[in-house]
Design a protein around this motif. Sequence first.
Motif, PDB file in Angstrom:
ATOM      1  N   THR A   1      -5.842 -23.878 -43.968  1.00  0.00           N
ATOM      2  CA  THR A   1      -6.197 -23.978 -45.127  1.00  0.00           C
ATOM      3  C   THR A   1      -6.680 -22.980 -45.878  1.00  0.00           C
ATOM      4  OG1 THR A   1      -8.423 -24.956 -44.950  1.00  0.00           O
ATOM      5  CG2 THR A   1      -6.505 -26.413 -44.629  1.00  0.00           C
ATOM      6  N   LEU A   2      -6.701 -22.857 -47.103  1.00  0.00           N
ATOM      7  CA  LEU A   2      -7.399 -21.811 -48.040  1.00  0.00           C
ATOM      8  C   LEU A   2      -8.551 -21.709 -47.745  1.00  0.00           C
ATOM      9  CD1 LEU A   2      -6.527 -20.854 -51.467  1.00  0.00           C
ATOM     10  CD2 LEU A   2      -9.001 -21.581 -51.122  1.00  0.00           C
ATOM     11  N   GLU A   3      -9.425 -22.820 -47.416  1.00  0.00           N
ATOM     12  CA  GLU A   3     -10.986 -22.655 -47.218  1.00  0.00           C
ATOM     13  C   GLU A   3     -11.094 -22.111 -45.879  1.00  0.00           C
ATOM     14  OE1 GLU A   3      -9.240 -25.737 -48.091  1.00  0.00           O
ATOM     15  OE2 GLU A   3     -10.003 -25.456 -50.364  1.00  0.00           O
ATOM     16  N   GLN A   4     -10.379 -22.644 -44.710  1.00  0.00           N
ATOM     17  CA  GLN A   4     -10.715 -21.945 -43.405  1.00  0.00           C
ATOM     18  C   GLN A   4     -10.322 -20.424 -43.513  1.00  0.00           C
ATOM     19  OE1 GLN A   4      -7.692 -24.693 -41.817  1.00  0.00           O
ATOM     20  NE2 GLN A   4      -9.264 -25.774 -40.851  1.00  0.00           N
ATOM     21  N   ALA A   5      -9.004 -20.271 -44.235  1.00  0.00           N
ATOM     22  CA  ALA A   5      -8.952 -18.748 -44.274  1.00  0.00           C
ATOM     23  C   ALA A   5      -9.807 -17.894 -44.922  1.00  0.00           C
ATOM     24  CB  ALA A   5      -7.427 -18.374 -44.932  1.00  0.00           C
ATOM     25  N   LYS A   6     -10.217 -18.351 -45.847  1.00  0.00           N
ATOM     26  CA  LYS A   6     -11.549 -17.687 -46.842  1.00  0.00           C
ATOM     27  C   LYS A   6     -12.856 -17.507 -46.023  1.00  0.00           C
ATOM     28  CE  LYS A   6     -11.965 -18.705 -51.161  1.00  0.00           C
ATOM     29  NZ  LYS A   6     -12.293 -19.053 -52.343  1.00  0.00           N
ATOM     30  N   ALA A   7     -12.963 -18.511 -45.168  1.00  0.00           N
ATOM     31  CA  ALA A   7     -14.194 -18.390 -44.211  1.00  0.00           C
ATOM     32  C   ALA A   7     -14.166 -17.431 -43.004  1.00  0.00           C
ATOM     33  CB  ALA A   7     -14.618 -19.766 -43.461  1.00  0.00           C
ATOM     34  N   GLN A   8     -13.070 -16.795 -42.682  1.00  0.00           N
ATOM     35  CA  GLN A   8     -12.828 -15.876 -41.415  1.00  0.00           C
ATOM     36  C   GLN A   8     -12.305 -14.631 -41.879  1.00  0.00           C
ATOM     37  OE1 GLN A   8     -11.810 -17.305 -37.644  1.00  0.00           O
ATOM     38  NE2 GLN A   8     -13.975 -17.581 -37.592  1.00  0.00           N
ATOM     39  N   ALA A   9     -11.846 -14.684 -43.051  1.00  0.00           N
ATOM     40  CA  ALA A   9     -10.953 -13.627 -43.367  1.00  0.00           C
ATOM     41  C   ALA A   9     -11.705 -12.019 -43.405  1.00  0.00           C
ATOM     42  CB  ALA A   9     -10.463 -13.492 -44.768  1.00  0.00           C
ATOM     43  N   ASP A  10     -11.247 -11.186 -42.998  1.00  0.00           N
ATOM     44  CA  ASP A  10     -11.943  -9.624 -43.180  1.00  0.00           C
ATOM     45  C   ASP A  10     -11.818  -9.188 -44.477  1.00  0.00           C
ATOM     46  OD1 ASP A  10     -12.481  -9.341 -40.118  1.00  0.00           O
ATOM     47  OD2 ASP A  10     -10.548  -9.541 -40.063  1.00  0.00           O
ATOM     48  N   GLU A  11     -11.006  -9.686 -45.276  1.00  0.00           N
ATOM     49  CA  GLU A  11     -10.968  -9.253 -46.721  1.00  0.00           C
ATOM     50  C   GLU A  11     -10.459 -10.376 -47.392  1.00  0.00           C
ATOM     51  OE1 GLU A  11      -9.688  -5.218 -47.826  1.00  0.00           O
ATOM     52  OE2 GLU A  11      -9.372  -4.570 -45.784  1.00  0.00           O
ATOM     53  N   VAL A  12     -10.859 -10.491 -48.549  1.00  0.00           N
ATOM     54  CA  VAL A  12     -10.247 -11.515 -49.558  1.00  0.00           C
ATOM     55  C   VAL A  12      -9.894 -10.936 -50.912  1.00  0.00           C
ATOM     56  CG1 VAL A  12     -10.715 -13.753 -50.720  1.00  0.00           C
ATOM     57  CG2 VAL A  12     -11.656 -13.482 -48.410  1.00  0.00           C
ATOM     58  N   TRP A  13      -8.763 -11.085 -51.320  1.00  0.00           N
ATOM     59  CA  TRP A  13      -8.482 -10.486 -52.828  1.00  0.00           C
ATOM     60  C   TRP A  13      -7.953 -11.676 -53.613  1.00  0.00           C
ATOM     61  CZ3 TRP A  13      -5.169  -8.083 -48.851  1.00  0.00           C
ATOM     62  CH2 TRP A  13      -5.760  -6.569 -48.705  1.00  0.00           C
ATOM     63  N   SER A  14      -8.737 -11.641 -54.771  1.00  0.00           N
ATOM     64  CA  SER A  14      -8.319 -12.931 -55.737  1.00  0.00           C
ATOM     65  C   SER A  14      -7.433 -12.052 -56.806  1.00  0.00           C
ATOM     66  CB  SER A  14      -9.556 -13.625 -56.328  1.00  0.00           C
ATOM     67  OG  SER A  14     -10.284 -14.259 -55.441  1.00  0.00           O
ATOM     68  N   VAL A  15      -6.157 -12.760 -57.266  1.00  0.00           N
ATOM     69  CA  VAL A  15      -5.431 -12.408 -58.293  1.00  0.00           C
ATOM     70  C   VAL A  15      -5.471 -13.423 -59.375  1.00  0.00           C
ATOM     71  CG1 VAL A  15      -3.254 -11.422 -59.174  1.00  0.00           C
ATOM     72  CG2 VAL A  15      -3.929 -11.023 -56.797  1.00  0.00           C
ATOM     73  N   GLU A  16      -6.482 -13.401 -60.160  1.00  0.00           N
ATOM     74  CA  GLU A  16      -6.889 -14.177 -61.548  1.00  0.00           C
ATOM     75  C   GLU A  16      -5.477 -14.415 -62.195  1.00  0.00           C
ATOM     76  OE1 GLU A  16      -9.265 -16.374 -61.598  1.00  0.00           O
ATOM     77  OE2 GLU A  16     -10.306 -15.410 -60.009  1.00  0.00           O
ATOM     78  N   LYS A  17      -4.815 -13.612 -62.827  1.00  0.00           N
ATOM     79  CA  LYS A  17      -3.777 -13.663 -63.522  1.00  0.00           C
ATOM     80  C   LYS A  17      -2.843 -14.724 -62.897  1.00  0.00           C
ATOM     81  CE  LYS A  17      -0.490 -11.036 -66.449  1.00  0.00           C
ATOM     82  NZ  LYS A  17       0.153  -9.759 -66.457  1.00  0.00           N
ATOM     83  N   GLU A  18      -2.324 -14.329 -61.552  1.00  0.00           N
ATOM     84  CA  GLU A  18      -1.343 -14.982 -60.915  1.00  0.00           C
ATOM     85  C   GLU A  18      -2.041 -16.270 -60.250  1.00  0.00           C
ATOM     86  OE1 GLU A  18       1.057 -12.374 -58.833  1.00  0.00           O
ATOM     87  OE2 GLU A  18       1.266 -11.115 -60.687  1.00  0.00           O
ATOM     88  N   LYS A  19      -3.154 -16.440 -60.234  1.00  0.00           N
ATOM     89  CA  LYS A  19      -3.807 -17.705 -59.524  1.00  0.00           C
ATOM     90  C   LYS A  19      -3.505 -17.568 -57.996  1.00  0.00           C
ATOM     91  CE  LYS A  19      -5.186 -19.964 -63.301  1.00  0.00           C
ATOM     92  NZ  LYS A  19      -6.440 -19.136 -63.865  1.00  0.00           N
ATOM     93  N   LEU A  20      -3.839 -16.395 -57.481  1.00  0.00           N
ATOM     94  CA  LEU A  20      -3.494 -16.141 -56.031  1.00  0.00           C
ATOM     95  C   LEU A  20      -4.683 -15.619 -55.281  1.00  0.00           C
ATOM     96  CD1 LEU A  20      -0.035 -14.164 -56.164  1.00  0.00           C
ATOM     97  CD2 LEU A  20      -0.556 -16.752 -55.948  1.00  0.00           C
ATOM     98  N   GLU A  21      -4.800 -16.040 -54.033  1.00  0.00           N
ATOM     99  CA  GLU A  21      -5.841 -15.472 -53.246  1.00  0.00           C
ATOM    100  C   GLU A  21      -5.106 -14.879 -51.977  1.00  0.00           C
ATOM    101  OE1 GLU A  21      -9.818 -16.500 -53.387  1.00  0.00           O
ATOM    102  OE2 GLU A  21      -9.161 -18.531 -53.543  1.00  0.00           O
ATOM    103  N   VAL A  22      -5.293 -13.699 -51.607  1.00  0.00           N
ATOM    104  CA  VAL A  22      -4.723 -13.135 -50.321  1.00  0.00           C
ATOM    105  C   VAL A  22      -6.102 -12.829 -49.334  1.00  0.00           C
ATOM    106  CG1 VAL A  22      -3.658 -11.198 -49.586  1.00  0.00           C
ATOM    107  CG2 VAL A  22      -2.996 -11.820 -52.037  1.00  0.00           C
ATOM    108  N   PHE A  23      -5.757 -13.375 -48.110  1.00  0.00           N
ATOM    109  CA  PHE A  23      -6.710 -12.996 -47.017  1.00  0.00           C
ATOM    110  C   PHE A  23      -6.208 -12.098 -45.956  1.00  0.00           C
ATOM    111  CE2 PHE A  23      -7.064 -17.348 -48.941  1.00  0.00           C
ATOM    112  CZ  PHE A  23      -8.272 -17.238 -49.549  1.00  0.00           C
TER     113      PHE A  23
END
Length: 190
Positions: free
Chosen positions: A35-57
């Motif tokens: 899930t998004l929450e699980q990915a966020k908890a362990q990612a080495d890097e996190v990028w948020s793209v507010e304009k497109e409502k995306l999160e990259v882990f």
Amino acid sequence: MNNEQTKSLIDTISLEEYVQKGKLPQCLPADAQITLEQAKAQADEVWSVEKEKLEVFSFDYKGCTVNMTFQMDGTYLFDSIDVWGEVGNSGGVATEKELESNSDLDSGPGTSKLATLETVESIQQFAEKVGMKLEWFEMGDERVCLMPSAVTLHYLKQQKNSWKLVKIAGAYRSVGEVRSSLSSIADAMN
């Protein structure tokens, strides 16, 4: 699955399985998901793209970085792998001898052997072995291999007319849509 298992779970997926199935979630055991929450908890890097409502882990492994893209509402979109590892000590594309002597080199998630996919010749051998037809697109200093799963493997030209894998893009659209897009780009560049 708890958050601590996410990075380890991704690491169990072989690159060979990934390119055949098309997306990381399709390679997970039936009872597992990320899930998004699980990915966020362990990612080495996190990028948020507010304009497109995306999160990259991004998850870093030996020889590569796995990227997973979600919409901010938690919907999984797509994934890709940036390959930066080298086989052998040449500092460039591996020679056939280096590939043979490093055939057990674990350079990516799971039981993968980066050498299986690292060069144009090695992916062609892999495809023959598993009975898979590959499509190729020439784009200047880049060759793109389209797999039947709609995954693309991106090879950059190296010295002496050899090619090295630098990116694997998971399936996001149908194989027909990807083929059409790659054909258009190749025609425009050539």
